[in-house]
Design an enzyme around this catalytic site. Sequence first.
Site, mmCIF file in Angstrom:
data_model
loop_
_atom_site.group_PDB
_atom_site.id
_atom_site.type_symbol
_atom_site.label_atom_id
_atom_site.label_comp_id
_atom_site.label_asym_id
_atom_site.label_seq_id
_atom_site.Cartn_x
_atom_site.Cartn_y
_atom_site.Cartn_z
ATOM 1 N N SER A 76 0.797 -1.365 0.006
ATOM 2 C CA SER A 76 0.070 -0.143 0.074
ATOM 3 C C SER A 76 0.745 1.148 -0.116
ATOM 4 O O SER A 76 0.285 2.417 -0.360
ATOM 5 C CB SER A 76 -0.921 -0.065 1.060
ATOM 6 O OG SER A 76 -0.278 0.151 2.286
ATOM 7 N N LYS A 90 0.789 4.244 7.034
ATOM 8 C CA LYS A 90 -0.059 5.097 5.994
ATOM 9 C C LYS A 90 0.625 6.780 6.168
ATOM 10 O O LYS A 90 1.168 7.145 7.035
ATOM 11 C CB LYS A 90 -1.424 5.268 6.017
ATOM 12 C CG LYS A 90 -2.000 3.868 5.979
ATOM 13 C CD LYS A 90 -2.126 3.495 4.415
ATOM 14 C CE LYS A 90 -2.929 2.055 4.369
ATOM 15 N NZ LYS A 90 -2.045 1.019 4.540
#
Length: 171
Positions: free
Chosen positions: A92, A129
Amino acid sequence: MVRGGQRPKAGRPKRSGKYGEATKAIRIPISAVEKVLECICNKFYRLPLYQHAISAGFPSPAEDDVEERLDLNELLIKHPSATFFLKVSGSSMIRAGIHDNDILIVDRSLEPAHGKIVIASVNGELTVKRLSCKDKKIELVAENDAYLPIEISEEADFRIWGVVTNVIHSV
């Protein structure tokens, strides 16, 4: 009655301490304690750092001048007591240069801020993230278009564990 002296079977068994070998108490000036501990903890790993940067384009003549000795602990870890490592699983964050099986260096003492890459716990699940804080809205944004941002609601159990400072990966 005899007092003092060595008692049979007293103390820690030989070679069972932190260093796995016999130790000796020494006297050093208080001003040198921190440097001695730093050397012991880093195990004296100081490698050569060459003076000239290497060309990533056309080759240039090699330089044999060592500018200094480089300790990777000093370079990568600014706050040792607040730093930890994590291994990445997934893709990701690929656009940020974070790949599957990379090692992240995370500093808990740094203030998480908009745009920083963070380690966060969302409802008990850890993730890496980019933190987005806009208009009182918090999101965790992936660096891969295949993943949607994670919007943090007021009901979510949300904690930031630390800020990612470096990535280590093999080539």
